[in-house]
Design a protein around this motif. Structure first.
Motif, PDB file in Angstrom:
ATOM      1  N   GLY A 109     -11.392   2.510   2.310  1.00 44.38           N
ATOM      2  CA  GLY A 109     -10.499   1.671   1.512  1.00 44.38           C
ATOM      3  C   GLY A 109      -9.183   2.329   1.147  1.00 44.38           C
ATOM      4  O   GLY A 109      -8.749   3.303   1.783  1.00 44.38           O
ATOM      5  N   GLY A 110      -8.581   1.810   0.100  1.00 44.02           N
ATOM      6  CA  GLY A 110      -7.227   2.213  -0.276  1.00 44.02           C
ATOM      7  C   GLY A 110      -7.082   3.668  -0.677  1.00 44.02           C
ATOM      8  O   GLY A 110      -6.182   4.366  -0.216  1.00 44.02           O
ATOM      9  N   HIS A 111      -7.982   4.119  -1.527  1.00 38.24           N
ATOM     10  CA  HIS A 111      -7.814   5.481  -2.061  1.00 38.24           C
ATOM     11  C   HIS A 111      -7.877   6.563  -0.989  1.00 38.24           C
ATOM     12  O   HIS A 111      -7.274   7.621  -1.149  1.00 38.24           O
ATOM     13  CB  HIS A 111      -8.854   5.758  -3.159  1.00 38.24           C
TER      14      HIS A 111
ATOM     15  N   PHE B  31      -4.462   6.864   0.263  1.00 39.78           N
ATOM     16  CA  PHE B  31      -3.589   7.628  -0.652  1.00 39.78           C
ATOM     17  C   PHE B  31      -3.575   9.109  -0.237  1.00 39.78           C
ATOM     18  O   PHE B  31      -2.564   9.782  -0.383  1.00 39.78           O
ATOM     19  CB  PHE B  31      -4.093   7.543  -2.105  1.00 39.78           C
TER      20      PHE B  31
ATOM     21  N   TRP C 282      -0.892   1.102  -8.321  1.00 42.38           N
ATOM     22  CA  TRP C 282      -1.370   1.592  -7.025  1.00 42.38           C
ATOM     23  C   TRP C 282      -0.385   2.556  -6.398  1.00 42.38           C
ATOM     24  O   TRP C 282      -0.783   3.535  -5.759  1.00 42.38           O
ATOM     25  CB  TRP C 282      -1.697   0.441  -6.086  1.00 42.38           C
TER      26      TRP C 282
ATOM     27  N   CYS D 167       4.506   0.399  -2.345  1.00 43.19           N
ATOM     28  CA  CYS D 167       3.400  -0.541  -2.383  1.00 43.19           C
ATOM     29  C   CYS D 167       4.037  -1.929  -2.310  1.00 43.19           C
ATOM     30  O   CYS D 167       4.774  -2.330  -3.201  1.00 43.19           O
ATOM     31  CB  CYS D 167       2.599  -0.384  -3.685  1.00 43.19           C
TER      32      CYS D 167
ATOM     33  N   ASN E 180       3.056  -5.139  -2.297  1.00 48.54           N
ATOM     34  CA  ASN E 180       2.721  -6.207  -3.260  1.00 48.54           C
ATOM     35  C   ASN E 180       1.892  -5.570  -4.370  1.00 48.54           C
ATOM     36  O   ASN E 180       0.880  -4.922  -4.100  1.00 48.54           O
ATOM     37  CB  ASN E 180       1.922  -7.307  -2.561  1.00 48.54           C
TER      38      ASN E 180
ATOM     39  N   THR F  50      -0.543  -5.802  -6.931  1.00 52.26           N
ATOM     40  CA  THR F  50      -1.698  -6.643  -7.223  1.00 52.26           C
ATOM     41  C   THR F  50      -1.878  -6.895  -8.715  1.00 52.26           C
ATOM     42  O   THR F  50      -2.219  -7.996  -9.136  1.00 52.26           O
ATOM     43  CB  THR F  50      -2.959  -5.934  -6.685  1.00 52.26           C
TER      44      THR F  50
ATOM     45  N   ASP G  50       1.858   0.389   1.598  1.00 58.62           N
ATOM     46  CA  ASP G  50       0.521  -0.119   1.266  1.00 58.62           C
ATOM     47  C   ASP G  50       0.653  -1.636   1.173  1.00 58.62           C
ATOM     48  O   ASP G  50       1.335  -2.155   0.295  1.00 58.62           O
ATOM     49  CB  ASP G  50       0.096   0.487  -0.081  1.00 58.62           C
TER      50      ASP G  50
ATOM     51  N   SER H 294      -2.082  -3.684   1.027  1.00 52.24           N
ATOM     52  CA  SER H 294      -3.447  -4.163   0.753  1.00 52.24           C
ATOM     53  C   SER H 294      -3.491  -5.608   0.263  1.00 52.24           C
ATOM     54  O   SER H 294      -4.307  -6.396   0.725  1.00 52.24           O
ATOM     55  CB  SER H 294      -4.109  -3.287  -0.310  1.00 52.24           C
ATOM     56  N   SER H 295      -2.621  -5.938  -0.691  1.00 52.19           N
ATOM     57  CA  SER H 295      -2.787  -7.258  -1.308  1.00 52.19           C
ATOM     58  C   SER H 295      -1.837  -8.322  -0.770  1.00 52.19           C
ATOM     59  O   SER H 295      -1.832  -9.444  -1.267  1.00 52.19           O
ATOM     60  CB  SER H 295      -2.688  -7.143  -2.827  1.00 52.19           C
TER      61      SER H 295
ATOM     62  N   TRP I 190      -0.439   0.314   5.992  1.00 52.72           N
ATOM     63  CA  TRP I 190      -1.894   0.314   5.848  1.00 52.72           C
ATOM     64  C   TRP I 190      -2.304  -0.661   4.755  1.00 52.72           C
ATOM     65  O   TRP I 190      -1.544  -0.932   3.820  1.00 52.72           O
ATOM     66  CB  TRP I 190      -2.425   1.716   5.547  1.00 52.72           C
TER      67      TRP I 190
ATOM     68  N   GLN J 155     -10.082  -5.641   1.494  1.00 57.75           N
ATOM     69  CA  GLN J 155     -10.866  -6.506   0.590  1.00 57.75           C
ATOM     70  C   GLN J 155     -10.064  -7.491  -0.245  1.00 57.75           C
ATOM     71  O   GLN J 155     -10.635  -8.263  -1.001  1.00 57.75           O
ATOM     72  CB  GLN J 155     -11.735  -5.641  -0.332  1.00 57.75           C
ATOM     73  N   LYS J 156      -8.726  -7.468  -0.123  1.00 60.31           N
ATOM     74  CA  LYS J 156      -7.938  -8.425  -0.892  1.00 60.31           C
ATOM     75  C   LYS J 156      -7.689  -9.690  -0.082  1.00 60.31           C
ATOM     76  O   LYS J 156      -7.774 -10.784  -0.602  1.00 60.31           O
ATOM     77  CB  LYS J 156      -6.596  -7.811  -1.301  1.00 60.31           C
TER      78      LYS J 156
HETATM   79  C1  LIG Z   1      -6.921  -2.731  -4.576  1.00 58.90           C
HETATM   80  C2  LIG Z   1      -5.750  -1.968  -4.140  1.00 58.90           C
HETATM   81  C3  LIG Z   1      -5.848  -0.597  -3.825  1.00 58.90           C
HETATM   82  C4  LIG Z   1      -7.125   0.208  -4.010  1.00 58.90           C
HETATM   83  O1  LIG Z   1      -8.035  -0.058  -3.012  1.00 58.90           O
HETATM   84  P1  LIG Z   1      -9.489   0.638  -2.979  1.00 58.90           P
HETATM   85  O2  LIG Z   1     -10.039   0.133  -1.685  1.00 58.90           O
HETATM   86  O3  LIG Z   1     -10.227   0.166  -4.179  1.00 58.90           O
HETATM   87  O4  LIG Z   1      -9.297   2.104  -2.963  1.00 58.90           O
HETATM   88  C5  LIG Z   1      -4.711   0.037  -3.365  1.00 58.90           C
HETATM   89  N1  LIG Z   1      -3.547  -0.622  -3.220  1.00 58.90           N
HETATM   90  C6  LIG Z   1      -3.426  -1.930  -3.527  1.00 58.90           C
HETATM   91  C7  LIG Z   1      -2.105  -2.609  -3.366  1.00 58.90           C
HETATM   92  C8  LIG Z   1      -4.521  -2.637  -3.990  1.00 58.90           C
HETATM   93  O5  LIG Z   1      -4.375  -3.938  -4.303  1.00 58.90           O
END
Ligand SMILES: *Cc1c(COP(=O)(O)O)cnc(C)c1O
Length: 360
Positions: free
Chosen positions: A75-77, A80, A101, A147, A149, A151, A171, A173-174, A190, A194-195
């Motif tokens: 996942g995200g961390h 990082f 984030w 980052c 977006n 979240t 990042d 992710s969201s 990256w 899960q979002k």
């Molecule tokens: C949720 C989120 C993360 C953290 O993700 P994990 O998989 O819980 O480590 C990182 N960056 C963004 C933008 C997020 O929304």
């Protein structure tokens, strides 16, 4: 069976069609007599799942040939850490802090080198995206990090920072696959999936090939080197097979809808319904600067903690769940990712109107 409207920030709503398809294939994937969960990652069935997922993602995002698509556990961390471990050759990086984030990513990077914060919106609790047209980018910086977006706070970059020629790492992710993106402007994109894409526990990293080297920091574990994934097509060890399978299904769902242009149009329409209501409401109001509003995460407040709590409880009873805001913002947050149907947003707004009439 009754499904709620799930406004969770993540793990989050997935397309119902995709979940049904996965349910249909649970015991017997395409006549092979077993679930994808039970399958060898070296089997030809799984290899085609993986390769199709990658091909569909490349197609959707128009990913240039000189970028690798990597499916990475953690996942995200984990990203990082992987970003600095793989890119910090001069041990210097510039971070733009637009929320929690980005801040956590910067904190992690500090374990490996010097981190300069070249812009931040912390002064106003991250309610805006700072002007990034002329930043004090360090001449020796290995990359500039954003980052895309935010979240928690509900802001989104609509214009990329001027990195003055430095590699841009984002990042996403969201807001992954929520709108078209020009991959060629980035060194690394990256996103934790899960979002907006799939089940928790995996990130997809799209990495420009020239950044995949053996020049990572000393002691970088094998599984934290982009090269390990790139050299073996994400099959160095057992990958998160079922997760990749679900992401692949979501990619096909987006393609069927018409790709990222169509997805963006849908997302803009959905967000407009909610923002227009917030702008006209006597009870609720949005918390961020209009020009920086996210299409994915919409925080709002009434200004009264007890009223917020009452709203969240009544909304939940009416089938609109996970609307409680993050503790650092308070109030409410509606995450309206790709898979949230327009009807879910329309019904939420109708419910908010009704609540407002009773309580304003
Ligand atoms: C949720 C989120 C993360 C953290 O993700 P994990 O998989 O819980 O480590 C990182 N960056 C963004 C933008 C997020 O929304």
């Amino acid at each position: 069976m009754s499904r709620v409207y799930n406004f969770s920030a993540g793990p989050a709503v997935l397309p119902e069609e995709v979940l049904r398809e996965a349910a249909d294939e649970m015991l017997d994937y395409k006549g092979c007599g077993m679930s994808v969960m039970e399958m060898s990652h070296r089997s030809s069935d799984f290899e085609s799942i993986l390769h199709e997922a990658e091909a569909d993602l490349r197609d959707l995002m128009n990913i240039p040939d000189n970028y690798k698509v990597l499916f990475i556990q953690g996942g995200g961390h984990v990203q990082f850490a992987m970003v600095p471990m793989n890119l910090m050759k001069n041990k210097k990086a510039d971070y733009i802090i637009t929320g929690n984030w980005a801040k956590k990513a910067a904190q992690e990077a500090k374990l490996y080198g010097e981190v300069n914060i070249i812009a931040s919106s912390e002064d106003k609790n991250y309610t805006y995206i700072p002007d990034c047209s002329d930043l004090p980018v360090d001449e020796d910086a290995d990359y500039v990090y954003i980052c895309m977006n935010n979240t928690i706070y509900g802001t989104e970059f609509n214009e990329l920072p001027n990195t003055k020629g430095k590699i841009l790492v984002a990042d996403v992710s969201s807001d992954f696959l929520s709108r078209p993106i020009d991959v060629s402007k980035f060194g690394i994109i990256w996103g934790g999936v899960q979002k907006n894409v799939g089940p928790a526990g995996m990130a997809i990293a799209i990495v420009r090939e020239d950044l995949i080297t053996e020049d990572y920091l000393p002691f970088t574990p094998t599984m934290l080197r982009y090269k390990t994934y790139a050299d073996k097509d994400s099959l160095y060890n057992t990958p998160p097979c079922y997760n990749i399978y679900m992401c692949g299904k979501v990619f096909k769902w987006i393609k069927k809808i018409g790709g990222l242009e169509a997805m963006h149009k849908r997302n803009a329409e959905k967000a407009k319904i909610l923002y227009d209501f917030l702008d006209s409401s006597k009870l609720f109001k949005g918390t961020v600067e209009k020009k920086d509003r996210s299409l994915m995460n919409v925080p709002f407040v009434t200004g009264d903690k007890d009223m917020d709590a009452k709203f969240v409880a009544e909304a939940k009873a009416a089938g609109f769940v996970n609307l409680k805001g993050h503790r650092t913002v308070g109030g409410m947050r509606a995450s309206i990712y790709n898979a949230m149907p327009k009807e879910g947003v329309e019904k939420l707004v109708a419910f908010m109107k009704e609540f407002e009439e009773k309580n304003a």
